[in-house]
Design a protein around this motif. Sequence first.
Motif, mmCIF file in Angstrom:
data_model
loop_
_atom_site.group_PDB
_atom_site.id
_atom_site.type_symbol
_atom_site.label_atom_id
_atom_site.label_comp_id
_atom_site.label_asym_id
_atom_site.label_seq_id
_atom_site.Cartn_x
_atom_site.Cartn_y
_atom_site.Cartn_z
ATOM 1 N N THR A 102 0.782 -1.254 0.025
ATOM 2 C CA THR A 102 0.041 -0.123 -0.128
ATOM 3 C C THR A 102 0.612 1.255 -0.004
ATOM 4 O O THR A 102 0.474 2.175 -0.713
ATOM 5 N N ASP A 106 0.505 4.267 -2.572
ATOM 6 C CA ASP A 106 0.210 5.709 -2.259
ATOM 7 C C ASP A 106 1.058 6.771 -2.815
ATOM 8 O O ASP A 106 0.483 7.887 -3.115
ATOM 9 N N SER A 124 -5.874 1.139 1.480
ATOM 10 C CA SER A 124 -5.909 2.605 1.334
ATOM 11 C C SER A 124 -7.018 3.189 0.381
ATOM 12 O O SER A 124 -7.069 2.353 -0.639
ATOM 13 N N LYS A 126 -6.178 5.414 -1.687
ATOM 14 C CA LYS A 126 -5.543 6.322 -2.677
ATOM 15 C C LYS A 126 -5.390 5.460 -3.841
ATOM 16 O O LYS A 126 -4.673 4.680 -4.185
#
Length: 910
Positions: A102, A106, A124, A126
């Motif tokens: 992650t 990100d 996440s 994002k």
Amino acid sequence: MDLIRKSNLLVCLSLVCLSTCFLACTSGKKTYVIGVSQCSEDSWRMKLNDELRDATYLHDNVELHVVSADDNDKHQIRQINAFMKEDVDLLIVSPNQMNTVTPAIDRAYDSGIPVVLFDRKTDSGKYTAFVGADNEKIGRTIGEYIATRLGGKGTVVEIRGLEGSSPAIERHKGFVSAIRKYPGIRLLASESGTWLQQSGDSVAAKMFARGIVPDYVFGQNDRMAHGAWLAARRCGLEGRIRFVGIDALPGEGGGIELVRDGVLDASYIYPTRGDIVMQQALSILEGRPYERDLYMKAALVTKDNAETMLMQAEEMSHISDQLEKLHRRVDFFFTQYSHQKVYFLLCAIILLLVIVAFAAFNRMVMVRRRMERETAEAKMAFFTDMSHDLRTPLTLIADPVERILDDENLTGRQRHMLGIVRRNAALLLKLVGEILDLRKIQGGKMDLTVTEFNLADAVRLWVDDFKPLAASYEVTIVQKADGDLTVKADYYKVERICYNLISNSLKYNRKGGTVTVEAVRRGGSVEITVADTGVGIPKDVVSRVFDKFYRVRGGGSGTGVGLAVVKAFAELHGGRVSVKSVEGEGSEFKVELPQKVENAILSTPDTLSKHPEGREPDMQKQRKAWIEDVDDDIDGNRQGMSSSLTSGGLGYVAEPDGTSASRPLALVVDDNADVREYVAHLLGGEYDVRQAADGKEGLGMALKTVPDLIVCDVKMPVMDGLEMCRRVKAETATSHVPVILLTSNAQENQRAEGYDSGADAYITKPFSSKVLLSRVRNLLENRKRLKYVYASGADDEARDEADPDSRFMADFGRVVRERMSDSSLSVETISSVLGLSRVQMYRKVKQLTGQSPVEIIRVTRLKKAERLLKTTQMTVSEISYDVGFSSPSYFSKCFKDYFGVQPGEMRETY
């Protein structure tokens, strides 16, 4: 230089045009670079990759880069970072695990790169978009299916995917929520695998070993379910347990086939749909509306619909293959079209370049020919002017020498030296005459004095002139001519042609060789052929031997004028000359002359009637000089003609190689016999002299005799003087021998090259005999001064390792010290250890130290004995044997002769 600048400008303009053409062929659409990071490489993901590539067929402005992390989080993080450095336009990622990958995703998202997640999610938010199936719904569907098949009662085992991956979490959540509605269904175990078949096999085998035997095994993909089925079959549980998976891929070994064959009870189609993923990516890149979370539809595959599903999959695969082939053909045609456009433009540019290059080359050739012609004319004009200026002083040299030679009071040495002067003056006069003849022909001022004569008789006469000379060098000369070969030609010039060709054949022949001179009629022409069995001419230069002033490299003495005169005289008669040669086997020169020279006035000179041989008095002198010149050249070109000049009857003591012990040995190396003999005469009063005709022969003689001094020419055939000097200085036996180079090269860089090759002195020609003798004496005196250094320290281990002579004496002393106690130690033993012959060893040590090797061995033993007497309690007898004497009495005698006291008396003193 103007041509070069114009050519460079044309090339630059061509490159600009070519660049413009390539830019014109390039599409104006923006090209998007999309990076794809797969978490692993299996059949499902390979199918997805193929679909992604197929989707790019409709979008020629997409460049796809696909990589696989092979189930390795760190590897996938590095790949995502690499895509960020490449500045890709969009990133498509299937995360291996939620938590670990992650942060990298990100960072990419935060840097402004759109991120499309497919199949798996991160923890996440994002990301730009997600494309995949609803894994939680799939899990619920499988749970409902198993509960229905069990009638609401039974046991189940779940084998989950990779721990921490979103599909594993979501499928488990959906599956558990479904079976929780059925109290009669018990979940006996739920353990993690790795999405691979081996993990399903391993997890199931461990469960079965613990006694867990369920009614159903739910593998979160078909591969793990298949692995569990294999484990059950090994454990004898086949038929008792049913298996369900997810993916339902078509093709051999896929989930649909496993369902059809009864390995799996059911599977769930987990769609790949690479086309939808690509469509979503392009919508993002091109600013079109898109759905952030796009869930694809799926379906359950059972025994009832598996066959139909396979048929549909095969049909789709067939259509996909057809589309692939069609796309390849379209690509091929477009590529061909593009290439043809580029080839056409390139051909046009190349054609233009060829035309310009041809024009430039043609002009350059014309300019070069003009320059060569002007250079040749300038050179010929220079030599002509010099020849005119030389004739007077040469005449004033030659005639007084002839008169002095008539004096009966000359000594043999004086007569010999004057003979050298006469021969070389005649040689210069002949060369001057040939240069003037060439100039006349070139200026169109040479006339033919045509007479009628029998060529066969003339050839026999000319061959007879050379027979004594040929016999002296063990060469057979054969004449073949028809009985009646009446021709109308210039007698003198035809004679010059034959003399040049016969003399060349003799110069470059071998002992025991043959020269054949033949004259025959061929129609309205006559042919004169001169063939030999000599060294031949190299193939790459045979076409240039008739060029003015051209000399074959390594061909010995000569000016490069004689054959040019042959060609000029032949063409003046309206004939031609040719040559055939095989290097190492011999040469054949053929002159073809018309039997009757056209457009020439027939004359009958009085000289031909007055002289039976048909020769003028001046021609007789030239003939004599010519034969002497050929004799001198043959002597210079032949190898193995070395001689030793010694002062007879003085009774010198002989050294191991047969030379005089009281006179230094000098080696003179020069390919010119007169120069060689002149230097030998200069040195003959004080030195024993050996001679060699080229560097190779000189090197062999130097290694064999180890002379005290070498006087060497630089320009020689076979091996030049610089190479010989380098090799002499590189050999242990001769590294100490002084070398004087004699040469006509007087420029500073040439002198530097001579000294770099190891020469001790460099004297330019013409040289002064006084300077040469003074330099010889000086070098030998310097060598004598070094003798004391080497002799006084013959047993000293401290030596200058940079000096080869010091290293040699150090090695000599080391061998003597190491083998001192051996009474049989001899010069032969030491020379064998040092890699020299006995003669080389003897002469080198003698020249370096002034003492013989035997004397040095004896002195070294006595000095060691002196140290032992002073520092030990050994008896005289013990010391004598320890230092290598065969008897104490002989030791005492030698000790007394060297130190002046007996060994015992020296010990009493100390």
